[in-house]
Motif scaffolding. Structure first.
Motif, PDB file in Angstrom:
ATOM      1  N   GLY A  29       0.812  -1.212   0.000  1.00 42.58           N
ATOM      2  CA  GLY A  29       0.000   0.000   0.000  1.00 42.58           C
ATOM      3  C   GLY A  29       0.845   1.261   0.000  1.00 42.58           C
ATOM      4  O   GLY A  29       0.323   2.354   0.170  1.00 42.58           O
ATOM      5  N   GLN A  39       2.037   5.971   2.777  1.00 47.60           N
ATOM      6  CA  GLN A  39       1.304   4.724   2.925  1.00 47.60           C
ATOM      7  C   GLN A  39      -0.139   5.039   3.267  1.00 47.60           C
ATOM      8  O   GLN A  39      -0.417   5.907   4.097  1.00 47.60           O
ATOM      9  CB  GLN A  39       1.928   3.865   4.018  1.00 47.60           C
ATOM     10  N   PHE A  40      -1.039   4.315   2.604  1.00 48.40           N
ATOM     11  CA  PHE A  40      -2.455   4.467   2.875  1.00 48.40           C
ATOM     12  C   PHE A  40      -2.812   3.750   4.170  1.00 48.40           C
ATOM     13  O   PHE A  40      -2.230   2.715   4.503  1.00 48.40           O
ATOM     14  CB  PHE A  40      -3.296   3.899   1.729  1.00 48.40           C
ATOM     15  N   SER A  41      -3.791   4.291   4.897  1.00 47.32           N
ATOM     16  CA  SER A  41      -4.283   3.625   6.094  1.00 47.32           C
ATOM     17  C   SER A  41      -5.004   2.341   5.696  1.00 47.32           C
ATOM     18  O   SER A  41      -5.371   2.153   4.528  1.00 47.32           O
ATOM     19  CB  SER A  41      -5.235   4.544   6.864  1.00 47.32           C
ATOM     20  N   ASN A  42      -5.198   1.454   6.651  1.00 48.56           N
ATOM     21  CA  ASN A  42      -5.858   0.171   6.366  1.00 48.56           C
ATOM     22  C   ASN A  42      -7.264   0.355   5.797  1.00 48.56           C
ATOM     23  O   ASN A  42      -7.701  -0.420   4.952  1.00 48.56           O
ATOM     24  CB  ASN A  42      -5.914  -0.697   7.614  1.00 48.56           C
ATOM     25  N   ASP A  43      -7.962   1.401   6.245  1.00 45.06           N
ATOM     26  CA  ASP A  43      -9.328   1.625   5.750  1.00 45.06           C
ATOM     27  C   ASP A  43      -9.367   2.508   4.502  1.00 45.06           C
ATOM     28  O   ASP A  43     -10.434   2.767   3.955  1.00 45.06           O
ATOM     29  CB  ASP A  43     -10.204   2.226   6.842  1.00 45.06           C
ATOM     30  N   GLY A  44      -8.176   2.982   4.036  1.00 45.23           N
ATOM     31  CA  GLY A  44      -8.123   3.818   2.847  1.00 45.23           C
ATOM     32  C   GLY A  44      -8.581   5.242   3.077  1.00 45.23           C
ATOM     33  O   GLY A  44      -8.731   6.010   2.141  1.00 45.23           O
ATOM     34  N   SER A  93      -6.960   7.675   4.693  1.00 46.31           N
ATOM     35  CA  SER A  93      -5.921   8.692   4.773  1.00 46.31           C
ATOM     36  C   SER A  93      -4.632   8.180   4.142  1.00 46.31           C
ATOM     37  O   SER A  93      -4.439   6.979   3.970  1.00 46.31           O
ATOM     38  CB  SER A  93      -5.667   9.106   6.225  1.00 46.31           C
ATOM     39  N   LEU A  94      -3.768   9.128   3.798  1.00 42.61           N
ATOM     40  CA  LEU A  94      -2.442   8.846   3.271  1.00 42.61           C
ATOM     41  C   LEU A  94      -1.452   9.585   4.142  1.00 42.61           C
ATOM     42  O   LEU A  94      -1.557  10.808   4.303  1.00 42.61           O
ATOM     43  CB  LEU A  94      -2.318   9.323   1.821  1.00 42.61           C
ATOM     44  N   LEU A 120      -8.935  11.481   3.355  1.00 43.44           N
ATOM     45  CA  LEU A 120      -9.726  11.296   2.146  1.00 43.44           C
ATOM     46  C   LEU A 120     -10.860  12.311   2.129  1.00 43.44           C
ATOM     47  O   LEU A 120     -11.590  12.464   3.106  1.00 43.44           O
ATOM     48  CB  LEU A 120     -10.299   9.876   2.110  1.00 43.44           C
TER      49      LEU A 120
END
Length: 64
Positions: free
Chosen positions: A7, A26-31, A33-34, A51
């Motif tokens: 990711g 790196q994106f967070s696990n839930d997508g 945030s970056l 996001l």
């Protein structure tokens, strides 16, 4: 370039003429945030970008 397994993403920032930076993140696990890390203006910076879901919300100023 995005690595689908980890990711992580790497991208180049063109801030000013003759001033470029390579930023990795790196994106967070839930997508949602970056988190990006990189050297810009001779300072190491880490920033978390959330996001955007509501594009009618006014933009907030960056905090340093």
């Amino acid at each position: 370039m995005l690595d689908p397994k980890s990711g992580k993403i790497n991208f180049e920032v063109h801030a000013q003429e003759n001033l470029n930076a390579i930023v990795s993140g790196q994106f967070s696990n839930d997508g949602g945030s970056l988190t990006a890390h990189g050297m810009l203006f001779n300072e190491m910076a880490t920033v978390t970008l959330k996001l955007t879901m509501n594009f009618s919300t006014p933009i907030k100023n960056c905090k340093k």
